[in-house]
Structures are given as C-alpha cells and as structure tokens.
Design a protein around this motif. Structure first.
Motif, PDB file in Angstrom:
ATOM      1  N   THR A   1      35.730  29.396  44.177  1.00 52.50           N
ATOM      2  CA  THR A   1      34.243  28.606  44.627  1.00 52.50           C
ATOM      3  C   THR A   1      33.610  28.294  42.934  1.00 52.50           C
ATOM      4  O   THR A   1      32.741  27.862  42.312  1.00 52.50           O
ATOM      5  CB  THR A   1      33.984  29.385  45.503  1.00 52.50           C
ATOM      6  N   THR A   2      33.767  29.996  42.809  1.00 56.59           N
ATOM      7  CA  THR A   2      33.381  30.079  41.203  1.00 56.59           C
ATOM      8  C   THR A   2      33.914  29.084  39.868  1.00 56.59           C
ATOM      9  O   THR A   2      32.770  29.136  39.201  1.00 56.59           O
ATOM     10  CB  THR A   2      33.540  31.558  40.743  1.00 56.59           C
ATOM     11  N   GLY A   3      35.196  28.823  39.649  1.00 56.77           N
ATOM     12  CA  GLY A   3      35.411  27.664  38.389  1.00 56.77           C
ATOM     13  C   GLY A   3      35.171  26.390  39.712  1.00 56.77           C
ATOM     14  O   GLY A   3      34.986  25.658  38.365  1.00 56.77           O
ATOM     15  N   HIS A   4      34.516  26.061  40.308  1.00 57.92           N
ATOM     16  CA  HIS A   4      34.544  24.826  40.644  1.00 57.92           C
ATOM     17  C   HIS A   4      32.920  24.291  41.541  1.00 57.92           C
ATOM     18  O   HIS A   4      33.254  24.189  42.209  1.00 57.92           O
ATOM     19  CB  HIS A   4      35.538  23.969  41.453  1.00 57.92           C
ATOM     20  N   ARG A   5      32.384  25.072  40.224  1.00 53.66           N
ATOM     21  CA  ARG A   5      30.435  25.017  41.421  1.00 53.66           C
ATOM     22  C   ARG A   5      30.203  24.651  42.023  1.00 53.66           C
ATOM     23  O   ARG A   5      29.225  23.698  42.366  1.00 53.66           O
ATOM     24  CB  ARG A   5      30.067  26.459  40.639  1.00 53.66           C
TER      25      ARG A   5
END
Length: 728
Positions: free
Chosen positions: A8-12
């Motif tokens: 989730t944080t890597g594909h924000r």
C-alpha cells in the motif's frame, strides 16, 4: 499485515487515485440510479401480513398509498366559504399524478362520517394508485403547498400520511456537518496539528462517500428503510475517524522513535491496523448477525451500516497509510499554538498512569462503585415497552403531527390507528364470520366505533375497521388487540369456518416486536459466541473474553436504560427536543444491540491488546494493567469524544428514530469509555491477576492464534518495536 502495508505504501499513487476514481465513478452511478427506499413492515407468517396480503389481492383500490387532508374551521367546516375553498383544494389535488381519488367529507355515501360531531373538524382521504414510496416527492410537495395555501381566516389545513411524511423528511446534512465540525475540533486538540487532524477527516469522508453510494445502490437489492443513510453516516463517520485516529497516533509515535516515514506507516498498519481490522470485523459480524432474525426489513439497514463500517475500515488500512507515507514528517505541520497533543507518551509520569495506580490500589471499591452505577443505569430497562412510533411522536409544528392531533381531537385518540379486521370467507358470500366479529367489537369496552362490513367483488373476502378508544401508542390498545386475537377470533373461526386476521399499524408493530423477541436469543447467542471465540483466539485467555462480553452487555443495558428513561418516561426529554413520550419503536433494540456490541468491542480490543502486549513482555499482571491503561487512556478518551459528539449531533435533528439512535449510541460510548474502560475493566483485571491469562491447554491447541500484536521481524533482522495501538 506488514506485506499488505508495504504494498500500500509502495504504491501510494495507485491507492490514492484508486480511491478518487471509486468515489467519482460509484457516486455517479448511484446518483444516476437514485434510491429505492421502502417503509413496508411486512413480516413473514404473521397475522398482520396475512391481513395485508388479503387486502392487496382483493381490494386493489385500497392497495395504493393514502394521505389525509385534515382541516378545522372556527365557523364550521360546512359553512359555504369553507366548503367552497376546500372543494377547490380537492379538485386541484385530484389533478396530481397517481391520485386516483379524493374522498371528500362533503360527498355522498358516508361523507358525514368524515366530519366531527361538533362540525369543526373534517378530513378528506387522498387515494393513490401506487405505494407512497413510489410517488414523486415534488408532486407531494405541491399537494402540501396547495392544501396549506387555503389556511387563514379561521381555517387551519394540515396533512398526514406516509407520502407526506416522506416529503417532509429532513436530509440530515446539518446534523452531519455539526458532527464533523466537532470531530475536527477534538482532533485538533488531540493532535495539535492541522495536517494530522486533516488525515483522519479526509480518510473518513472518502470512505463514507463510497460507502453511502453503495448504500444507495443497495436499496435496489434490499428493502431499505429511509433512515438507513442517517444510521450509516452516523456510524461510518464515528468509527472512520476513530480508526484513522489510532493509526495516525501510532504513525506519529513511530516517527518520534526514529523510523522513516514509510516504515513508520508500515509499522502503524502492522500494529494499530491489526486492532482496527479486528474491531471493524467484530462490528460487521454483529450487524450482519441480524440476518439470523429472518426479517427482511432489517436486512437493508444492517447492510447499509455494515457497508459504512467496512469501507471506513478499508480506507483506514489503505488510503490512510498511503497518505501518511506521502505526507511523512509534514504530519506535524501547521501546529496550533498551545496544543502539544500527540506527544510520545512511553513514559510513566502521566495523569493516566497515576489514575491507573489509584484504581489498582482499591480494585474492589472501584469495581463495586462503577458496577453499581452501571446497574443503576440499567434499571429503566425493566419498564421498556416496544410499540408504535407514528406521526403522534413527531415534533409539534410538523404538519403530520398537527394533522394527527386534529384527527385525535375530532374523532378520538384511536382514530389514527384503526385495527383492520379482514376475513377470508369459507365460501363465496358466506360473510357470517366477519359480520359476527364486527358486531362483537361494537360491544367491546376498548373499541370506540366500528365501520360497516364491506366485501370484495368476488364476495370471498370481507373487512371492517375498528377504532380503539385509546391511541396507537397506548398499552391499552395493545391489550385490546391481544384480547381480540386471543378471545374473540378463535370461537368465531371455529363456528363459521372463516379465517380472520387483524391488520393495521398497531398490529404490524406488535407482530414485529413478537418476531424480534422470538429470535432475539438466537441472534444474541451467535454474536456473543463468535465474539468470545475471536477474543479467545486473540488474547489466549478464557476470563478476558467472558469479562469483555459482560462489560459489553452492561454498556448496552445502560444505553437501553437511558433511552427508555428519556423517550418513554420523559426524563430530560425536553433537553433534546422530544415533546411526546411513548413506547420504543419495535426494531430499535435489535439495532442498538448489534451496533453497541460492535463498538464496545473496539475499545476492548484497543485497551486489552496493549495490556496483553505488556503481559507477554514481562509476565507482570499488575504492571501490564497499569501501563496498558496509562498508554491508552488519552487516545481512547479522544476517540470516544469524537464518537460521542458525532452521535450526539444527530439528536439535533427532528426525526424521532434518528434522535433515538443518537442518544443510544452516544450514551453507550460515553458509559463504555468513561466508566467501563477507565474504571471497571482495570479494576477487574487487577482482581484477576495472572489468572486473567489462563487458558486450558486443550483449548489453546484447537483455537487459531490470531494475534493483534505482530510477530514478524523488521527487514534488518531486529525485533519488532513495542506494539502500541495508542498513545497517552
């Protein structure tokens, strides 16, 4: 959860733009489709349902919705000026779409029955060819404007009926805005930063926007009451901001401990996010448990509330961490002078630490006093009475309430809730059964009047209307209904072979209450059992789940007691604008139980997960309770304050059902956070000591280990930092 949060944080950008697209696309689809709300209270295999279906199939002219034009004239309704003016109104109304007839009190064939004995009050019935929820709201508003436009010079015109009720319903926008503003203020105080405050608000609004759009689309799948969006918005806003609050708090603590922004967001989801997932799932299970009742009316509202919780939970676990990773250290930007909210509180010199120690020094005193207060709040539940909420409980000044009061004044208190006697005849034309019943009713003490018996064209079904001497909300009306069903109908059926049923609003709500009471033990049992199993799997304990269930039931009982005291007995009712006391609407207890049980589990998980973490670390039961409360007290209080203000804001509206939910939910959260989590739970946990964490070995083997605390190490091989779903 760590892998999920890492993605989730890597594909924000994907996550953020995905939410924006979902909000726009689903919102446009819902806006184009519109909503299809239903107000039918039909129950399967009930006496009132059988009566309704017989009427629907054999008296098609009466199957559509109805409205009533009620008027009072100081000089008498038959005076030429009044009659001319009102006949003009009736003619104009007849020209509106779907109006099949306006039965005037001035017409032939029984029109005189629609004029009061003193000649000053009369009514006309508007008959539609479709049900009230299918009517165009603008058409109904024109009818209201036309009719009330005749008022003046001693003439007062009011309107009642379901179509008018629906046309005059408030949107709830102002209450929602007030609740949102209150949440913003509390978040500013808690965080001391505009950016930190804005993230939970943005997340909740995005989630709720998508959720309410899905609720709108769901009305075409499930019969959904028109108060469902109020309820979904109320619950969704409260839990959505709360869930985001816990994750943002943990994120800021992680930054204080030296983590980089993305890693801080991942750790926040892997710790506080686990508690959010478990708590949200418990709320959804409690709400969806209403499907066990097999009452179709409840399905739509249950799905609406569950969708709001589901979307806000998903938003907190996806959109929020993406935003946090993007914002990073700017989360503390735009600080408010004088507010130091959200500081890391992994220290022991706080007020909550001192409070926890004080409770632990006198656990028996704390447990007895707090438990006694809760039991005292539960006492009014012993007098709880379920029944009808109709226009008679609307606020004074609303046209539906004024029409209701005029009819009661002119034709008796029972006129607004007639009992409809319907008979399926044994043979064509053999109407002895319905005739005998209606004749017997004329002699009954609780019946004011009975209409003549009428038959359908095929002479296979007959009916009459019986008007009680008491109002629909009166307990005496319920006794009269029970007497008719239990004592009058059986011998007449045995003698004549007719199959007799009683319908009408009083009968419908009576059957509704009976159906809920019959299946309530199954519903409560399943929800409690599933919750207990989940808590055992999470905390590896037998006493902790039992304690949690008892605390939740006390919270629910206290909320029921407060609602009963205010709405039924009138204690403090004027403070929240309730000017008419009466029974509690039949379906309210089941909803309040489901919602409050789920919400109470939220705080149980957030508090006990912290205590459990401390126990697992040092195996010191006393210290675990002390630090658990000290490290969660402030954030639980802030979260509760948000929920309370959001729920309480809905009491500012005029709809009685919305006020009921507002007071019930606000009082439940207040009791839960202020008395149960802050006093009773730490006192009981202190008394339990090490025994609180006991579980038989055989049970531990068969239960899955659903830890709220993460066990995965950091990518660099170091141990996971202390898990704190909250801060002071």
């Amino acid at each position: 959860m760590r892998r999920f949060a890492t993605w989730t944080t890597g594909h924000r950008k994907t996550v953020i733009f995905g939410w924006i697209a979902a909000l726009v696309i689903i919102g446009m689809i819902a806006g184009g489709a519109g909503a299809d709300y239903s107000e039918e209270f039909k129950l399967p295999s009930s006496d009132s349902t059988e009566a309704y279906e017989l009427l629907e199939n054999n008296f098609p002219q009466q199957s559509g919705g109805t409205a009533t034009i009620v008027f009072r004239a100081d000089e008498g309704v038959k005076s030429p000026p009044v009659q001319k003016k009102m006949e003009g109104v009736f003619k104009a109304v007849e020209g509106e779409p779907h109006v099949s007839e306006v039965a005037s009190p001035y017409g032939d064939g029984g029109g005189a029955a629609a004029i009061s004995a003193d000649g000053k009050i009369a009514y006309a019935t508007i008959q539609y060819d479709v049900q009230g929820n299918k009517l165009n709201k603008s058409s109904t508003e024109r009818i209201i404007k036309t009719a009330q436009g005749a008022s003046g010079n001693g003439l007062d015109v009011q309107l009642g009926g379901q179509p008018v009720e629906e046309a005059k319903e408030e949107s709830g926008d102002s209450s929602f805005a007030i609740g949102l503003l209150a949440a913003i203020i509390i978040l500013l105080i808690a965080f001391g930063s505009v950016v930190a405050m804005g993230l939970p608000i943005i997340t909740a609004l995005f989630s709720l926007g998508v959720g309410l759009s899905l609720v709108t689309l769901g009305t075409w799948v499930f019969k959904t009451a028109n108060f469902a969006p109020f309820l979904a918005a109320m619950i969704g806003l409260g839990v959505g901001i709360d869930y985001a609050l816990f994750i943002v708090t943990r994120f800021r603590n992680n930054l204080d401990e030296g983590f980089e922004p993305r890693q801080a967001a991942i750790n926040a989801v892997d710790t506080a996010g686990r508690a959010v997932l478990f708590a949200g799932t418990t709320v959804i299970i409690a709400l969806m448990g209403m499907f066990l009742l097999n009452i179709t009316f409840l399905y739509g509202v249950a799905v609406a509330a569950a969708l709001a919780v589901l979307l806000t939970m998903i938003g907190a676990l996806t959109l929020l961490p993406a935003l946090l990773a993007w914002v990073g250290h700017r989360v503390n930007k735009w600080k408010i002078p004088g507010l130091a909210g959200g500081q890391n509180t992994m220290r022991e010199d706080t007020k909550w630490y001192a409070w926890s120690r004080a409770i632990q020094k006198r656990p028996w005193t704390a447990a007895i006093l707090s438990g006694g207060l809760l039991l005292l709040l539960c006492v009014p539940v012993l007098t709880l009475r379920l029944g009808v909420n109709d226009a008679g409980t609307n606020p004074k000044g609303q046209t539906t309430r004024e029409a209701y009061d005029l009819l009661a004044e002119g034709f008796g208190p029972g006129f607004n809730g007639p009992l409809t006697m319907v008979a399926k005849l044994p043979e064509k034309g053999q109407g002895a059964g319905i005739e005998d019943l209606c004749s017997a009713l004329e002699k009954e003490e609780g019946i004011a009047s009975v209409t003549a018996v009428t038959f359908n064209e095929a002479k296979t079904v007959g009916l009459c209307q019986a008007y009680p001497t008491t109002s629909p909300q009166s307990a005496d009306t319920t006794k009269t209904l029970d007497h008719i069903r239990s004592n009058l109908i059986p011998p007449i059926e045995a003698k004549t072979g007719a199959v007799l049923h009683v319908g009408g609003i009083t009968a419908v709500f009576e059957d509704f209450g009976d159906a809920i009471s019959e299946k309530l033990p199954l519903f409560i049992g399943v929800v409690i059992l599933l919750s207990a199993i989940l808590l055992m799997a999470v905390f590896r304990s037998v006493l902790v789940p039992l304690k949690a269930i008892l605390m939740n039931l006390l919270s629910i009982g206290a909320a029921f007691g407060i609602v009963t005291a205010v709405f039924q007995h009138g204690w403090g009712a004027s403070i929240i604008g309730v000017d008419q006391t009466g029974p509690i609407i039949a379906f309210f207890p089941i909803f309040l139980f489901a919602i409050v049980f789920g919400l109470s589990m939220d705080y149980e998980v957030f508090l006990m997960s912290r205590i459990h973490e401390e126990w697992e670390r040092d195996k010191d039961a006393t210290e675990a309770v002390t630090r658990g409360l000290a490290l969660t007290g402030r954030v639980i209080t802030a979260a509760a304050a948000i929920m309370i203000t959001v729920f309480a804001s809905f009491m500012l509206g005029e709809e009685r059902i919305v006020k009921l939910f507002g007071l019930g939910l606000a009082s439940a959260v207040l009791v839960d956070a202020l008395i149960i989590r802050s006093v009773l739970v730490p006192a009981i946990m202190q008394l339990f000591g090490k025994a609180a964490w006991w579980m038989p070995e055989w049970l531990s083997k068969i239960l899955p280990n659903l830890a709220v605390e993460p066990h995965e190490p950091h990518p660099d091989g170091t141990a996971e930092p202390a898990v704190a779903t909250e801060t002071e």
